[in-house]
Write a protein that holds these residues in place. Structure first.
Motif, PDB file in Angstrom:
ATOM      1  N   ASP A   1       0.717  -1.110   0.301  1.00 51.29           N
ATOM      2  CA  ASP A   1      -0.472  -0.028  -0.061  1.00 51.29           C
ATOM      3  C   ASP A   1       0.790   1.054   0.162  1.00 51.29           C
ATOM      4  OD1 ASP A   1      -2.514  -1.357   0.221  1.00 51.29           O
ATOM      5  OD2 ASP A   1      -2.485  -1.156   2.120  1.00 51.29           O
ATOM      6  N   ARG A   2       2.168   1.221   0.592  1.00 54.19           N
ATOM      7  CA  ARG A   2       2.960   2.496   1.183  1.00 54.19           C
ATOM      8  C   ARG A   2       3.207   2.622  -0.137  1.00 54.19           C
ATOM      9  NH1 ARG A   2       4.684   0.505   5.939  1.00 54.19           N
ATOM     10  NH2 ARG A   2       3.538   0.606   8.129  1.00 54.19           N
ATOM     11  N   ALA A   3       3.872   1.700  -1.277  1.00 60.66           N
ATOM     12  CA  ALA A   3       4.582   1.908  -2.274  1.00 60.66           C
ATOM     13  C   ALA A   3       3.798   2.234  -3.438  1.00 60.66           C
ATOM     14  CB  ALA A   3       5.002   0.497  -2.478  1.00 60.66           C
ATOM     15  N   ARG A   4       2.780   1.921  -3.606  1.00 56.52           N
ATOM     16  CA  ARG A   4       1.319   2.545  -4.018  1.00 56.52           C
ATOM     17  C   ARG A   4       1.188   3.318  -4.127  1.00 56.52           C
ATOM     18  NH1 ARG A   4      -0.504  -2.917  -4.033  1.00 56.52           N
ATOM     19  NH2 ARG A   4      -2.090  -2.384  -2.564  1.00 56.52           N
ATOM     20  N   PHE A   5       1.209   4.096  -3.043  1.00 59.07           N
ATOM     21  CA  PHE A   5       0.705   5.261  -2.954  1.00 59.07           C
ATOM     22  C   PHE A   5       1.604   6.456  -2.939  1.00 59.07           C
ATOM     23  CE2 PHE A   5       0.278   9.484   0.312  1.00 59.07           C
ATOM     24  CZ  PHE A   5      -0.832   9.456   0.217  1.00 59.07           C
ATOM     25  N   ASN A   6       3.671   5.717  -2.664  1.00 55.95           N
ATOM     26  CA  ASN A   6       3.963   6.614  -3.082  1.00 55.95           C
ATOM     27  C   ASN A   6       4.194   6.484  -4.656  1.00 55.95           C
ATOM     28  OD1 ASN A   6       4.809   7.020  -0.266  1.00 55.95           O
ATOM     29  ND2 ASN A   6       6.197   5.397  -0.023  1.00 55.95           N
ATOM     30  N   ARG A   7       4.106   5.823  -4.804  1.00 55.99           N
ATOM     31  CA  ARG A   7       4.060   6.099  -6.925  1.00 55.99           C
ATOM     32  C   ARG A   7       3.036   7.459  -7.318  1.00 55.99           C
ATOM     33  NH1 ARG A   7       1.994   3.864 -10.795  1.00 55.99           N
ATOM     34  NH2 ARG A   7       2.579   2.901 -12.808  1.00 55.99           N
ATOM     35  N   ARG A   8       1.710   6.940  -6.836  1.00 46.48           N
ATOM     36  CA  ARG A   8       0.871   7.558  -6.821  1.00 46.48           C
ATOM     37  C   ARG A   8       1.419   8.780  -6.497  1.00 46.48           C
ATOM     38  NH1 ARG A   8      -3.769   6.748  -4.821  1.00 46.48           N
ATOM     39  NH2 ARG A   8      -3.995   8.628  -3.930  1.00 46.48           N
ATOM     40  N   LEU A   9       1.496   9.541  -5.700  1.00 48.33           N
ATOM     41  CA  LEU A   9       1.900  10.752  -5.317  1.00 48.33           C
ATOM     42  C   LEU A   9       3.058  11.172  -6.212  1.00 48.33           C
ATOM     43  CD1 LEU A   9       1.766  12.654  -3.176  1.00 48.33           C
ATOM     44  CD2 LEU A   9       3.813  11.835  -1.794  1.00 48.33           C
ATOM     45  N   CYS A  10       4.673  10.468  -6.593  1.00 44.94           N
ATOM     46  CA  CYS A  10       5.436  10.581  -6.824  1.00 44.94           C
ATOM     47  C   CYS A  10       5.018  10.946  -8.177  1.00 44.94           C
ATOM     48  CB  CYS A  10       6.204   9.619  -7.376  1.00 44.94           C
ATOM     49  SG  CYS A  10       7.689   9.716  -7.962  1.00 44.94           S
ATOM     50  N   ILE A  11       4.106  11.004  -9.318  1.00 46.12           N
ATOM     51  CA  ILE A  11       4.016  10.644 -10.507  1.00 46.12           C
ATOM     52  C   ILE A  11       2.705  11.971 -10.670  1.00 46.12           C
ATOM     53  CG2 ILE A  11       2.086  10.330 -12.295  1.00 46.12           C
ATOM     54  CD1 ILE A  11       3.017   7.048 -12.145  1.00 46.12           C
ATOM     55  N   GLU A  12       1.843  12.229  -9.955  1.00 42.99           N
ATOM     56  CA  GLU A  12       0.817  13.976  -9.711  1.00 42.99           C
ATOM     57  C   GLU A  12       2.365  14.469  -9.189  1.00 42.99           C
ATOM     58  OE1 GLU A  12      -1.298  13.047  -6.151  1.00 42.99           O
ATOM     59  OE2 GLU A  12      -2.409  11.620  -7.206  1.00 42.99           O
ATOM     60  N   ARG A  13       3.384  14.739  -8.696  1.00 42.52           N
ATOM     61  CA  ARG A  13       4.421  15.843  -8.368  1.00 42.52           C
ATOM     62  C   ARG A  13       5.575  15.593  -9.434  1.00 42.52           C
ATOM     63  NH1 ARG A  13       6.018  14.792  -2.551  1.00 42.52           N
ATOM     64  NH2 ARG A  13       3.539  15.944  -1.271  1.00 42.52           N
ATOM     65  N   GLY A  14       4.794  14.799 -10.763  1.00 43.00           N
ATOM     66  CA  GLY A  14       5.432  15.544 -11.894  1.00 43.00           C
ATOM     67  C   GLY A  14       6.937  14.523 -12.186  1.00 43.00           C
ATOM     68  N   ARG A  15       6.850  13.823 -10.897  1.00 46.53           N
ATOM     69  CA  ARG A  15       8.858  13.173 -10.993  1.00 46.53           C
ATOM     70  C   ARG A  15       8.245  11.919 -12.005  1.00 46.53           C
ATOM     71  NH1 ARG A  15       9.339  15.140  -4.846  1.00 46.53           N
ATOM     72  NH2 ARG A  15       9.948  17.307  -5.750  1.00 46.53           N
ATOM     73  N   LEU A  16       9.408  11.171 -11.474  1.00 44.20           N
ATOM     74  CA  LEU A  16       9.952   9.279 -12.034  1.00 44.20           C
ATOM     75  C   LEU A  16      10.013   8.867 -10.902  1.00 44.20           C
ATOM     76  CD1 LEU A  16       9.987   7.824 -14.431  1.00 44.20           C
ATOM     77  CD2 LEU A  16      12.114   7.805 -14.796  1.00 44.20           C
ATOM     78  N   TYR A  17       8.782   7.570 -11.200  1.00 45.83           N
ATOM     79  CA  TYR A  17       8.968   6.619  -9.629  1.00 45.83           C
ATOM     80  C   TYR A  17      10.083   5.455 -10.367  1.00 45.83           C
ATOM     81  CZ  TYR A  17       8.072   3.413  -6.223  1.00 45.83           C
ATOM     82  OH  TYR A  17       7.691   2.680  -4.599  1.00 45.83           O
ATOM     83  N   VAL A  18      11.247   4.664  -9.867  1.00 44.29           N
ATOM     84  CA  VAL A  18      11.771   3.807  -9.982  1.00 44.29           C
ATOM     85  C   VAL A  18      11.260   2.977  -9.221  1.00 44.29           C
ATOM     86  CG1 VAL A  18      13.713   3.111 -10.593  1.00 44.29           C
ATOM     87  CG2 VAL A  18      13.176   5.645 -10.192  1.00 44.29           C
ATOM     88  N   ASN A  19      10.247   1.730  -9.988  1.00 46.22           N
ATOM     89  CA  ASN A  19      10.339   0.687  -9.370  1.00 46.22           C
ATOM     90  C   ASN A  19      10.896  -0.246  -8.140  1.00 46.22           C
ATOM     91  OD1 ASN A  19       6.943   0.715  -9.346  1.00 46.22           O
ATOM     92  ND2 ASN A  19       7.324   0.373 -11.541  1.00 46.22           N
ATOM     93  N   ALA A  20      12.256  -0.218  -8.938  1.00 46.01           N
ATOM     94  CA  ALA A  20      13.188  -1.499  -8.302  1.00 46.01           C
ATOM     95  C   ALA A  20      14.192  -0.511  -7.528  1.00 46.01           C
ATOM     96  CB  ALA A  20      14.405  -1.227  -9.356  1.00 46.01           C
ATOM     97  N   THR A  21      13.513   0.291  -7.466  1.00 43.18           N
ATOM     98  CA  THR A  21      13.966   0.819  -6.075  1.00 43.18           C
ATOM     99  C   THR A  21      13.297   1.532  -4.995  1.00 43.18           C
ATOM    100  OG1 THR A  21      15.102   3.232  -7.038  1.00 43.18           O
ATOM    101  CG2 THR A  21      16.633   1.138  -7.003  1.00 43.18           C
ATOM    102  N   GLY A  22      12.684   1.935  -5.881  1.00 46.94           N
ATOM    103  CA  GLY A  22      11.223   2.769  -4.843  1.00 46.94           C
ATOM    104  C   GLY A  22      11.327   4.447  -4.695  1.00 46.94           C
ATOM    105  N   LEU A  23      11.862   4.414  -4.669  1.00 46.93           N
ATOM    106  CA  LEU A  23      12.719   6.211  -5.064  1.00 46.93           C
ATOM    107  C   LEU A  23      11.895   7.120  -6.381  1.00 46.93           C
ATOM    108  CD1 LEU A  23      16.619   5.642  -4.080  1.00 46.93           C
ATOM    109  CD2 LEU A  23      14.237   6.222  -2.760  1.00 46.93           C
ATOM    110  N   CYS A  24      11.744   7.890  -5.662  1.00 43.19           N
ATOM    111  CA  CYS A  24      11.092   9.010  -6.641  1.00 43.19           C
ATOM    112  C   CYS A  24      11.923  10.340  -7.276  1.00 43.19           C
ATOM    113  CB  CYS A  24       9.675  10.206  -5.894  1.00 43.19           C
ATOM    114  SG  CYS A  24       8.946  11.619  -7.108  1.00 43.19           S
ATOM    115  N   VAL A  25      12.459   9.661  -8.391  1.00 45.57           N
ATOM    116  CA  VAL A  25      13.315  10.935  -9.179  1.00 45.57           C
ATOM    117  C   VAL A  25      13.321  11.876 -10.118  1.00 45.57           C
ATOM    118  CG1 VAL A  25      15.235   9.399  -8.555  1.00 45.57           C
ATOM    119  CG2 VAL A  25      14.075   9.374 -10.942  1.00 45.57           C
ATOM    120  N   GLU A  26      13.628  13.472  -9.751  1.00 46.50           N
ATOM    121  CA  GLU A  26      13.234  14.590 -10.381  1.00 46.50           C
ATOM    122  C   GLU A  26      13.664  14.149 -12.576  1.00 46.50           C
ATOM    123  OE1 GLU A  26      13.475  18.584  -9.489  1.00 46.50           O
ATOM    124  OE2 GLU A  26      13.446  18.195  -7.630  1.00 46.50           O
TER     125      GLU A  26
END
Length: 87
Positions: free
Chosen positions: A62-87
């Motif tokens: 659930d946390r990963a899904r939420f973080n992914r959606r939040l990252c994408i909404e902010r116009g960033r790129l979510y890296v599934n392998a690491t779980g990090l949000c990058v610009e």
């Protein structure tokens, strides 16, 4: 030397100049800085609430899904392998 009417007129003109100067300072520096400070505080409150909500999620998926959606909404790129949000 000066008549009372010329002193009064000078005082009025001086007051108008001071008033105009103060309004200019407010419009150009004070008000924009206050607005930016308000926006900054609002962002901090929103991020705090978001982090609290993330912490209350049931499991890691659930946390990963939420973080992914939040990252994408902010116009960033979510890296599934690491779980990090990058610009």
């Amino acid at each position: 030397m000066f008549s009372r009417s010329s002193l009064a007129a000078s005082a009025v003109v001086g007051g108008i100049l001071v008033f105009t100067g103060m309004q200019t300072v407010n419009a150009l520096w004070i008000i924009p800085e206050a607005r930016e400070e308000g926006r900054k505080l609002e962002r901090e409150e929103r991020d705090s609430a978001t982090n609290k909500a993330i912490g209350e999620l049931r499991d890691e998926a659930d946390r990963a899904r939420f973080n992914r959606r939040l990252c994408i909404e902010r116009g960033r790129l979510y890296v599934n392998a690491t779980g990090l949000c990058v610009e």
